[in-house]
Write a protein that holds these residues in place. Structure first.
Motif, PDB file in Angstrom:
ATOM      1  N   GLY A  18      25.746 -16.747  -0.773  1.00  0.00           N
ATOM      2  CA  GLY A  18      25.274 -15.357  -0.426  1.00  0.00           C
ATOM      3  C   GLY A  18      23.922 -15.078  -0.662  1.00  0.00           C
ATOM      4  O   GLY A  18      23.035 -15.799  -1.389  1.00  0.00           O
ATOM      5  N   LEU A  19      23.441 -13.978  -0.077  1.00  0.00           N
ATOM      6  CA  LEU A  19      22.050 -13.430  -0.258  1.00  0.00           C
ATOM      7  C   LEU A  19      22.039 -12.602  -1.411  1.00  0.00           C
ATOM      8  O   LEU A  19      22.620 -11.409  -1.096  1.00  0.00           O
ATOM      9  N   THR A  20      21.656 -13.089  -2.660  1.00  0.00           N
ATOM     10  CA  THR A  20      21.805 -12.283  -3.732  1.00  0.00           C
ATOM     11  C   THR A  20      20.391 -11.641  -3.960  1.00  0.00           C
ATOM     12  O   THR A  20      19.333 -11.603  -3.113  1.00  0.00           O
ATOM     13  N   GLU A  21      20.151 -10.733  -4.816  1.00  0.00           N
ATOM     14  CA  GLU A  21      18.941 -10.114  -5.079  1.00  0.00           C
ATOM     15  C   GLU A  21      17.811 -11.063  -5.525  1.00  0.00           C
ATOM     16  O   GLU A  21      16.558 -10.865  -5.062  1.00  0.00           O
ATOM     17  N   ALA A  22      18.179 -12.123  -6.295  1.00  0.00           N
ATOM     18  CA  ALA A  22      17.304 -13.227  -6.724  1.00  0.00           C
ATOM     19  C   ALA A  22      16.880 -13.809  -5.332  1.00  0.00           C
ATOM     20  O   ALA A  22      15.770 -14.095  -5.569  1.00  0.00           O
ATOM     21  N   ARG A  23      17.789 -14.287  -4.687  1.00  0.00           N
ATOM     22  CA  ARG A  23      17.395 -14.954  -3.434  1.00  0.00           C
ATOM     23  C   ARG A  23      16.442 -13.702  -2.529  1.00  0.00           C
ATOM     24  O   ARG A  23      15.425 -14.590  -1.876  1.00  0.00           O
TER      25      ARG A  23
ATOM     26  N   GLY B 143      28.914  -8.176  -1.159  1.00  0.00           N
ATOM     27  CA  GLY B 143      29.178  -8.660  -2.472  1.00  0.00           C
ATOM     28  C   GLY B 143      29.762 -10.137  -2.043  1.00  0.00           C
ATOM     29  O   GLY B 143      30.095 -10.881  -3.025  1.00  0.00           O
ATOM     30  N   VAL B 144      29.841 -10.526  -0.657  1.00  0.00           N
ATOM     31  CA  VAL B 144      30.291 -11.920  -0.474  1.00  0.00           C
ATOM     32  C   VAL B 144      29.038 -12.495   0.298  1.00  0.00           C
ATOM     33  O   VAL B 144      28.316 -13.397  -0.176  1.00  0.00           O
ATOM     34  N   GLU B 145      28.817 -12.099   1.492  1.00  0.00           N
ATOM     35  CA  GLU B 145      27.595 -12.753   2.354  1.00  0.00           C
ATOM     36  C   GLU B 145      26.452 -12.367   1.711  1.00  0.00           C
ATOM     37  O   GLU B 145      25.376 -12.994   1.888  1.00  0.00           O
ATOM     38  N   ILE B 146      26.305 -11.078   1.409  1.00  0.00           N
ATOM     39  CA  ILE B 146      25.162 -10.242   0.790  1.00  0.00           C
ATOM     40  C   ILE B 146      25.443  -9.374  -0.299  1.00  0.00           C
ATOM     41  O   ILE B 146      26.235  -8.839   0.000  1.00  0.00           O
ATOM     42  N   ALA B 147      24.544  -9.146  -1.034  1.00  0.00           N
ATOM     43  CA  ALA B 147      24.426  -8.023  -2.007  1.00  0.00           C
ATOM     44  C   ALA B 147      24.632  -6.858  -1.623  1.00  0.00           C
ATOM     45  O   ALA B 147      23.838  -6.589  -0.693  1.00  0.00           O
TER      46      ALA B 147
ATOM     47  N   ALA C 295       9.568 -11.381   5.867  1.00  0.00           N
ATOM     48  CA  ALA C 295      10.812 -11.785   6.559  1.00  0.00           C
ATOM     49  C   ALA C 295      12.010 -10.785   6.746  1.00  0.00           C
ATOM     50  O   ALA C 295      11.741  -9.718   5.693  1.00  0.00           O
ATOM     51  N   ILE C 296      12.808 -10.696   7.489  1.00  0.00           N
ATOM     52  CA  ILE C 296      13.879  -9.910   7.435  1.00  0.00           C
ATOM     53  C   ILE C 296      15.207 -10.160   7.489  1.00  0.00           C
ATOM     54  O   ILE C 296      15.398 -11.655   7.374  1.00  0.00           O
ATOM     55  N   ILE C 297      15.999  -9.574   7.024  1.00  0.00           N
ATOM     56  CA  ILE C 297      17.831  -9.936   7.094  1.00  0.00           C
ATOM     57  C   ILE C 297      18.360  -9.301   8.250  1.00  0.00           C
ATOM     58  O   ILE C 297      18.169  -8.148   8.477  1.00  0.00           O
ATOM     59  N   MET C 298      19.157 -10.228   8.518  1.00  0.00           N
ATOM     60  CA  MET C 298      20.325  -9.628   9.562  1.00  0.00           C
ATOM     61  C   MET C 298      21.536 -10.244   9.311  1.00  0.00           C
ATOM     62  O   MET C 298      21.839 -11.030   8.542  1.00  0.00           O
TER      63      MET C 298
ATOM     64  N   GLU D 277      10.044 -20.170   3.756  1.00  0.00           N
ATOM     65  CA  GLU D 277       9.497 -20.451   4.922  1.00  0.00           C
ATOM     66  C   GLU D 277      10.132 -19.942   6.162  1.00  0.00           C
ATOM     67  O   GLU D 277      10.010 -20.030   7.304  1.00  0.00           O
ATOM     68  N   THR D 278      11.130 -19.155   5.839  1.00  0.00           N
ATOM     69  CA  THR D 278      11.890 -18.583   6.905  1.00  0.00           C
ATOM     70  C   THR D 278      11.632 -17.286   7.084  1.00  0.00           C
ATOM     71  O   THR D 278      11.331 -16.334   6.450  1.00  0.00           O
ATOM     72  N   ASP D 279      11.477 -16.778   8.302  1.00  0.00           N
ATOM     73  CA  ASP D 279      11.176 -15.489   9.112  1.00  0.00           C
ATOM     74  C   ASP D 279      12.179 -14.487   9.228  1.00  0.00           C
ATOM     75  O   ASP D 279      12.000 -13.241   8.787  1.00  0.00           O
ATOM     76  N   VAL D 280      13.358 -15.239   9.338  1.00  0.00           N
ATOM     77  CA  VAL D 280      14.833 -14.387   9.770  1.00  0.00           C
ATOM     78  C   VAL D 280      15.681 -15.190   8.888  1.00  0.00           C
ATOM     79  O   VAL D 280      15.870 -16.219   9.196  1.00  0.00           O
ATOM     80  N   VAL D 281      16.275 -14.344   8.068  1.00  0.00           N
ATOM     81  CA  VAL D 281      17.688 -14.913   7.313  1.00  0.00           C
ATOM     82  C   VAL D 281      18.769 -14.254   7.902  1.00  0.00           C
ATOM     83  O   VAL D 281      19.076 -12.828   7.561  1.00  0.00           O
ATOM     84  N   MET D 282      19.834 -14.822   8.855  1.00  0.00           N
ATOM     85  CA  MET D 282      20.616 -14.114   9.446  1.00  0.00           C
ATOM     86  C   MET D 282      21.764 -14.841   8.579  1.00  0.00           C
ATOM     87  O   MET D 282      22.439 -15.961   8.651  1.00  0.00           O
TER      88      MET D 282
END
Length: 289
Positions: free
Chosen positions: A227-232, A251-255, A240-243, A197-202
């Motif tokens: 973390g934002l993994t590939e599965a997530r 590899g910690v907060e984001i893949a 949705a976008i990633i910021m 349901e999220t438009d922006v994942v920061m």
């Protein structure tokens, strides 16, 4: 000349004015400012410092070099006296990053324009403005969007600046983090339930220098749980976008594979920072025409 110390001091009208001016700069409009500025950075910085310097050069400003390692700060000079010295020699604006939260309270009485480049775990207004600009650029609005901020909420000046401004502009903001990092915010540790349901994942940087992260999580465990993994990423809305404000702990907060993926606006945020900081400098040095 108006200061920019916190997002809490800006009205929606002022925010939108700065965003509009940033868009004009991005689309090629030019402006010329007279005077000298100094970037007083007492904490390490790459993006903020360099994008301010680029913005200053594009506006035709004289940028006086300042290195804390070779300044009278080492002799015991106060921040107030340093800023008053800049004012006395004719500097028009100072951009300050400092480890002390609300350092600007001690600068009352200074006539030079003060732009906060980040104060401890307090505020980072120009980062918030470039984040909002990036979101508005993507969706054409802020109101009604759902923004999920993930990470060390308690210590993040980015989270605090964005939370106040985004909610003021009508966005729905959720916070995800370990309970120990909630601070004064209502948070959850269930990231997966919000992704659809999220438009922006920061994502926020894990701030190793502000606390002992290892006492809570190993890098691997943090990535798995928060973390934002590939599965997530595959669970996110199609639009949705990633910021991420960066610097990034890949590899910690984001893949690592998601840092420059199609959804990512991370390097776009950095590019937008120049235009937003041009708008802020113009506003601080000239006011609103």
């Amino acid at each position: 000349m108006p200061n920019l110390l916190s997002m809490n001091g800006l009205s929606n009208e002022q925010i939108m004015h700065l965003l509009k001016r940033a868009a004009q700069f991005e689309h090629g409009e030019q402006a010329s400012l007279e005077g000298a500025v100094v970037n007083l950075f007492f904490e390490p910085s790459t993006r903020t410092k360099m994008s301010f310097e680029m913005a200053e050069q594009r506006l035709g400003l004289s940028v006086l070099p300042f290195e804390t390692a070779f300044s009278s700060i080492l002799k015991g000079e106060t921040l107030y006296d340093t800023v008053k010295t800049m004012e006395a020699i004719g500097v028009k604006a100072v951009i300050i990053r400092h480890e002390e939260e609300e350092y600007y309270q001690q600068l009352e009485g200074c006539k030079v324009a003060i732009i906060n480049g980040g104060d401890g775990s307090g505020q980072h207004p120009t980062q918030s403005l470039l984040d909002i600009y990036t979101i508005h650029q993507e969706f054409g609005r802020i109101e009604g969007l759902h923004v999920t901020i993930v990470g060390d909420i308690a210590h993040s000046r980015v989270a605090k600046s964005n939370a106040a401004a985004l909610e003021q502009l009508g966005a729905n903001v959720s916070f995800v983090c370990p309970a120990e990092w909630s601070g004064d915010y209502e948070t959850t540790d269930e990231l997966d339930s919000l992704l659809g349901e999220t438009d922006v994942v920061m994502m926020l940087r894990v701030q190793h220098e502000r606390h002992a992260v290892s006492a809570l999580f190993s890098k691997e465990r943090y990535h798995k749980e928060f973390g934002l993994t590939e599965a997530r990423e595959r669970k996110m809305k199609k639009s949705a976008i990633i910021m991420h404000p960066a610097p990034i702990n890949r590899g910690v907060e984001i893949a690592d594979s998601l840092v420059e993926c199609e959804r990512s606006r991370i390097f776009k945020q950095m590019a937008n920072g120049v235009f937003v900081r041009m708008a802020v400098l113009e506003y601080a040095m000239k006011g609103r025409d």
